[in-house]
Scaffold this motif. Structure first.
Motif, PDB file in Angstrom:
ATOM      1  N   ALA A  43       0.838  -1.203   0.000  1.00 41.98           N
ATOM      2  CA  ALA A  43       0.000   0.000   0.000  1.00 41.98           C
ATOM      3  C   ALA A  43       0.873   1.252   0.000  1.00 41.98           C
ATOM      4  O   ALA A  43       0.599   2.210  -0.729  1.00 41.98           O
ATOM      5  N   ALA A  44       1.926   1.236   0.806  1.00 45.53           N
ATOM      6  CA  ALA A  44       2.836   2.387   0.859  1.00 45.53           C
ATOM      7  C   ALA A  44       3.511   2.603  -0.492  1.00 45.53           C
ATOM      8  O   ALA A  44       3.682   3.744  -0.936  1.00 45.53           O
ATOM      9  N   GLU A  45       3.867   1.520  -1.162  1.00 46.19           N
ATOM     10  CA  GLU A  45       4.511   1.630  -2.480  1.00 46.19           C
ATOM     11  C   GLU A  45       3.541   2.243  -3.487  1.00 46.19           C
ATOM     12  O   GLU A  45       3.907   3.146  -4.241  1.00 46.19           O
ATOM     13  N   LEU A  46       2.298   1.771  -3.489  1.00 50.00           N
ATOM     14  CA  LEU A  46       1.290   2.319  -4.403  1.00 50.00           C
ATOM     15  C   LEU A  46       1.073   3.806  -4.144  1.00 50.00           C
ATOM     16  O   LEU A  46       1.093   4.625  -5.062  1.00 50.00           O
ATOM     17  N   LEU A  47       0.902   4.165  -2.889  1.00 50.34           N
ATOM     18  CA  LEU A  47       0.639   5.569  -2.580  1.00 50.34           C
ATOM     19  C   LEU A  47       1.875   6.438  -2.800  1.00 50.34           C
ATOM     20  O   LEU A  47       1.749   7.606  -3.157  1.00 50.34           O
TER      21      LEU A  47
END
Length: 89
Positions: A43-47
């Motif tokens: 999720a952190a990578e996507l955001l």
């Protein structure tokens, strides 16, 4: 078919790049919605990719599973966090 995150982020980058070409010089927000991965690092990578492309707001919106249990799980999980905050200390 659905539009992939890569396609949406490319559109945001193009919008940001071309914004000033028509004499538009005021800042603006870009809002995307979607379903962030359950894994905090993913999720952190996507955001992070969204932020790099110029997205200023993310709306968590999982329209494929609107069960009460799924919605509660998402609320308990809290918002996706940047990589530094997702990393255990």
């Amino acid at each position: 078919g659905s539009v992939t995150d890569d396609v949406r982020l490319a559109a945001v980058r193009r919008l940001r790049d071309e914004h000033g070409l028509d004499g538009l010089d005021r800042p603006f927000d870009v809002v995307l919605d979607g379903t962030s991965p359950a894994d905090p690092r993913a999720a952190a990578e996507l955001l992070g990719r969204c932020e790099d492309a110029g997205v200023t707001w993310w709306i968590e919106a999982d329209w494929s599973n609107t069960s009460v249990e799924r919605l509660r799980d998402r609320i308990v999980a809290g918002p996706p966090r940047p990589v530094a905050a997702a990393t255990p200390r």
